[in-house]
Scaffold this active site. Sequence first.
Site, mmCIF file in Angstrom:
data_model
loop_
_atom_site.group_PDB
_atom_site.id
_atom_site.type_symbol
_atom_site.label_atom_id
_atom_site.label_comp_id
_atom_site.label_asym_id
_atom_site.label_seq_id
_atom_site.Cartn_x
_atom_site.Cartn_y
_atom_site.Cartn_z
ATOM 1 N N GLU A 1 -11.567 3.958 6.479
ATOM 2 C CA GLU A 1 -10.280 4.401 6.925
ATOM 3 C C GLU A 1 -11.285 5.170 7.319
ATOM 4 O O GLU A 1 -10.712 4.961 8.218
ATOM 5 C CB GLU A 1 -9.208 5.043 5.203
ATOM 6 C CG GLU A 1 -8.196 5.886 5.897
ATOM 7 C CD GLU A 1 -7.505 7.177 4.311
ATOM 8 O OE1 GLU A 1 -8.199 6.405 3.160
ATOM 9 O OE2 GLU A 1 -6.602 7.136 4.997
ATOM 10 N N HIS B 1 0.868 -1.391 0.074
ATOM 11 C CA HIS B 1 -0.127 -0.144 -0.212
ATOM 12 C C HIS B 1 1.131 1.356 0.010
ATOM 13 O O HIS B 1 1.155 1.883 0.977
ATOM 14 C CB HIS B 1 -1.047 -0.176 1.239
ATOM 15 C CG HIS B 1 -1.626 0.859 0.793
ATOM 16 N ND1 HIS B 1 -3.084 0.821 2.344
ATOM 17 C CD2 HIS B 1 -2.006 2.191 0.704
ATOM 18 C CE1 HIS B 1 -3.915 1.779 1.689
ATOM 19 N NE2 HIS B 1 -3.463 2.882 0.884
HETATM 20 N N1 ADE Z 1 -4.800 8.764 -1.775
HETATM 21 C C1 ADE Z 1 -3.463 8.880 -1.184
HETATM 22 N N2 ADE Z 1 -3.375 8.168 0.216
HETATM 23 C C2 ADE Z 1 -4.588 7.912 0.363
HETATM 24 C C3 ADE Z 1 -5.256 7.622 1.448
HETATM 25 N N3 ADE Z 1 -4.790 7.232 2.732
HETATM 26 N N4 ADE Z 1 -6.232 7.691 1.098
HETATM 27 C C4 ADE Z 1 -7.567 7.572 0.241
HETATM 28 N N5 ADE Z 1 -6.666 8.303 -1.175
HETATM 29 C C5 ADE Z 1 -5.280 8.188 -0.796
HETATM 30 ZN ZN ZN Z 2 -3.938 4.696 0.371
#
Ligand code: ADE
Ligand code: ZN
Length: 344
Positions: A202, A19
């Site tokens: 997230e 990631h």
């Molecule tokens: N683009 C880059 N980093 C990201 C993240 N943590 N969450 C969503 N989109 C992203």
């Molecule tokens: Zn990301």
Amino acid sequence: MTEKDLNTYIQQIPKAELHLHIEGTLEPELIFKLAERNKVKLKYKSINDLSKAYNFSNLQSFLDIYYEGTSVLITEEDFYDLTWAYLEKRYSENVIHSEIFFDPQTHTDRGISFKTVINGISKALHDGQKKLSLSSKLIMCFLRHLDEESAFKTLDQSIPFKDKIIGIGLDSSELGNPPSKFVNVFKKATSLGYLPVAHAGEEGPPAYIWEAIDKLKVLRIDHGVRAIEDKRLLEELIKRKIPLTVCPLSNIKLKVFKTMNEHNLKKLMDVGVMVTVNSDDPSYFGGYINENYLEVSKAFNLEKKDIYKLAKNSFEASFLSSSEKQKMIELLDNFCNKIVTVVD
Ligand code: ADE
Ligand code: ZN
């Protein structure tokens, strides 16, 4: 384990990163260098000024600055230099395999061609394999704040370069943009052979993770830390062996958790979810992968066997072939056996 031993162990253990947004590795120094090279005017007067702005309150406040940073990327050489800088860093951290996200729409919407982006990145990855023996794969992300039609257009643009791209992802502003918005484009992309992943959970609720696994049929969830709120979802992730690519420092910087001690990475590991540790956008979040391993190890008193497990998960959750996985896990095991022998 002393802090010095811990540092050395983390530094030397072979690992994979699953990631990582290549645009999120753009360091302030390179932003200024490329701005000068391309005559791009920046909002910030100095590197110091820019770095001071890296004080985020949530995901959106980060994305605003992150997209602005990409405005200096214009030519194939710029994308090559960006990627090469990451590869050199990765080499020094013993990340032997990496699955790298890129956001085509961030560039094509500014008039940069898909070909410029993919060729610059791919050439650097090719050189990284040849000169540094670094294994890499590329995952193309759709920006979820844009519509599905734009994602379809991006999918079409990618087809001539399909041999360079292993999978598709979904990133950008999560809240209000659920995975179900992209069901059709994911269906088409997977029918073409792209392997699906998506950012979910997230900032978004567990319902978004359900959508990602049930509607988009993803093979991994990026972040996924809010899965902890739904016991049935946790059971499902474990049963279906769907890994989470967790990004601890990112979660602290974007205020998903207040402190590392409050992070749920160890809880997720302990209930049996396949968790990996990753850096997300290291130039913005205060650390590359080894700093992420180090911070979680300190917060949760991780032992060598836990760190080994995280490194092993990183290979097992990857899109490498089973023989490639086996080879890398052998390297990992050889490293760990050597350490045990030295200590004995
Ligand atoms: N683009 C880059 N980093 C990201 C993240 N943590 N969450 C969503 N989109 C992203
Ligand atoms: Zn990301």
